[in-house]
Scaffold this active site. Structure first.
Site, PDB file in Angstrom:
ATOM      1  N   SER A 110      14.236  48.278 -26.581  1.00 27.52           N
ATOM      2  CA  SER A 110      13.976  49.226 -27.668  1.00 27.52           C
ATOM      3  C   SER A 110      14.564  50.593 -27.338  1.00 27.52           C
ATOM      4  CB  SER A 110      12.470  49.372 -27.888  1.00 27.52           C
ATOM      5  OG  SER A 110      12.239  50.507 -28.707  1.00 27.52           O
ATOM      6  N   HIS A 163      16.551  46.626 -30.165  1.00 30.63           N
ATOM      7  CA  HIS A 163      15.426  46.872 -31.071  1.00 30.63           C
ATOM      8  C   HIS A 163      15.495  48.309 -31.587  1.00 30.63           C
ATOM      9  CE1 HIS A 163      11.336  45.841 -32.460  1.00 30.63           C
ATOM     10  NE2 HIS A 163      10.935  47.035 -32.052  1.00 30.63           N
ATOM     11  N   ASP A 199      13.601  51.003 -33.708  1.00 30.94           N
ATOM     12  CA  ASP A 199      12.273  51.349 -34.227  1.00 30.94           C
ATOM     13  C   ASP A 199      12.370  52.479 -35.240  1.00 30.94           C
ATOM     14  OD1 ASP A 199      10.280  49.733 -32.865  1.00 30.94           O
ATOM     15  OD2 ASP A 199      10.890  50.747 -31.022  1.00 30.94           O
ATOM     16  N   MET A 251      10.465  54.817 -37.850  1.00 30.60           N
ATOM     17  CA  MET A 251       9.099  55.281 -38.170  1.00 30.60           C
ATOM     18  C   MET A 251       9.173  56.407 -39.187  1.00 30.60           C
ATOM     19  SD  MET A 251       7.559  55.693 -34.365  1.00 30.60           S
ATOM     20  CE  MET A 251       7.721  54.418 -33.116  1.00 30.60           C
ATOM     21  N   HIS A 288      13.000  47.266 -36.719  1.00 30.08           N
ATOM     22  CA  HIS A 288      11.551  47.208 -36.876  1.00 30.08           C
ATOM     23  C   HIS A 288      11.132  48.358 -37.777  1.00 30.08           C
ATOM     24  CE1 HIS A 288       7.365  47.510 -34.697  1.00 30.08           C
ATOM     25  NE2 HIS A 288       7.268  47.133 -35.949  1.00 30.08           N
ATOM     26  N   MET A 333       8.620  50.489 -39.276  1.00 31.06           N
ATOM     27  CA  MET A 333       7.238  51.002 -39.285  1.00 31.06           C
ATOM     28  C   MET A 333       7.173  52.070 -40.364  1.00 31.06           C
ATOM     29  SD  MET A 333       6.623  51.049 -35.200  1.00 31.06           S
ATOM     30  CE  MET A 333       8.383  51.077 -34.876  1.00 31.06           C
ATOM     31  N   MET A 374       2.319  42.719 -32.696  1.00 33.63           N
ATOM     32  CA  MET A 374       2.291  44.014 -32.001  1.00 33.63           C
ATOM     33  C   MET A 374       1.262  43.947 -30.871  1.00 33.63           C
ATOM     34  SD  MET A 374       4.555  46.005 -33.304  1.00 33.63           S
ATOM     35  CE  MET A 374       4.131  47.407 -32.258  1.00 33.63           C
ATOM     36  N   ASP A 387       5.819  43.164 -29.017  1.00 30.45           N
ATOM     37  CA  ASP A 387       6.344  44.529 -28.956  1.00 30.45           C
ATOM     38  C   ASP A 387       5.237  45.496 -28.544  1.00 30.45           C
ATOM     39  OD1 ASP A 387       7.684  46.900 -29.328  1.00 30.45           O
ATOM     40  OD2 ASP A 387       7.854  46.726 -31.505  1.00 30.45           O
TER      41      ASP A 387
HETATM   42  C1  DX5 Z   1       6.023  50.993 -30.796  1.00 32.69           C
HETATM   43  C2  DX5 Z   1       7.407  50.451 -30.989  1.00 32.69           C
HETATM   44  C3  DX5 Z   1       7.900  49.724 -29.799  1.00 32.69           C
HETATM   45  C4  DX5 Z   1       8.121  50.605 -28.585  1.00 32.69           C
HETATM   46  C5  DX5 Z   1       7.958  49.772 -27.345  1.00 32.69           C
HETATM   47  O1  DX5 Z   1       5.523  51.473 -31.974  1.00 32.69           O
HETATM   48  O2  DX5 Z   1       7.425  49.527 -32.070  1.00 32.69           O
HETATM   49  O3  DX5 Z   1       9.071  48.985 -30.093  1.00 32.69           O
HETATM   50  O4  DX5 Z   1       9.376  51.201 -28.583  1.00 32.69           O
HETATM   51  O5  DX5 Z   1       8.008  50.607 -26.237  1.00 32.69           O
HETATM   52  P1  DX5 Z   1       7.292  50.277 -24.861  1.00 32.69           P
HETATM   53  O6  DX5 Z   1       7.912  49.004 -24.349  1.00 32.69           O
HETATM   54  O7  DX5 Z   1       7.549  51.450 -24.042  1.00 32.69           O
HETATM   55  O8  DX5 Z   1       5.832  50.053 -25.179  1.00 32.69           O
HETATM   56 ZN    ZN Z   2       9.157  48.141 -32.263  1.00 31.80          ZN
END
Ligand code: DX5
Ligand code: ZN
Length: 215
Positions: free
Chosen positions: A7, A32, A34, A36, A65, A67, A136, A174
């Protein structure tokens, strides 16, 4: 087959290009991304320009991903910019079948995510429409959190469901995944392993190689 999915949320953005090259050269198959929105989750990460930029230079599978509340608003744009897979949250979308259907129609892999407090039954009605279920293992919104151990039973439950009735659907986890809990997660049935901090903190190449060796 298991897939490592680093990620970039945990990357040093000053060095993003070089760090993505490093994970790619070390042999990770997925990346990955992310996204948000500050609404579905408290934090804001990054969005379209980062996906576009990384996509142009990398052949890795771009695992996006979302979010984000109402993720259906962004499907076409994400695909135009090069997403290979798009995961939406069951908690964030009122039009799940239409959204997953649209992603598939446009030739991209579908994923459906559940938060730690959401039961596996929430994904059941959509299993025919998903290529991947994301369980998750932290509350989404931030990297570097501690793995929530209660989620392991849900991973096992999704694995049973897939093996019984939905052969070939991938099972992604994740949040808080480390070399220390990797084996337990693989044994529970996860086969797409997202990891941020455990790859990007320290020696990235050595971290990726060590994960791959143990998968
Ligand atoms: C959290 C993200 C994850 C995050 C994982 O909300 O969706 O993908 O980047 O990071 P680590 O492995 O550091 O928990
Ligand atoms: Zn993620």
């Amino acid at each position: 087959m298991n897939y490592l999915c680093p990620s970039i949320l945990a990357a040093d953005f000053w060095e993003l290009g070089r760090q993505v090259e490093t994970v790619e050269k070390a042999g990770a198959p997925y990346l990955h991304i992310d996204i948000m929105d500050g609404m579905f989750v408290p934090s804001i990460s990054f969005g379209m320009p980062v996906l576009q930029c990384v996509r142009k230079r990398s052949k890795l599978f771009m695992d996006v991903h979302m979010m984000v509340a109402e993720p259906e608003r962004y499907i076409e744009e994400l695909i135009r910019l090069g997403a290979d897979g798009i995961t939406i949250h069951v908690e964030a979308c009122d039009r799940i079948p239409e959204t997953l259907g649209r992603i598939r129609e446009l030739g991209v892999k579908t994923g459906l995510a559940i938060n730690p407090e959401t039961p596996v039954s929430a994904v059941l009605p959509y299993m025919e429409l998903v290529d991947m279920v994301l369980v998750m293992t932290v509350h989404p919104g931030f990297g570097g959190q501690e793995y929530i151990i209660d989620c392991i039973d849900k991973i096992k439950e999704v694995r049973r469901l897939i093996d019984q009735s939905y052969f070939g659907v991938k099972l992604e986890i994740d949040g808080g995944v480390t070399l220390g809990n990797l084996e337990m997660n693989l044994a529970a049935g996860a086969n797409v392993i997202v990891t941020g901090s455990a790859v990007f903190k320290g020696d990235i190449e050595a971290n990726v190689r060590e994960f791959l060796k143990r998968m």
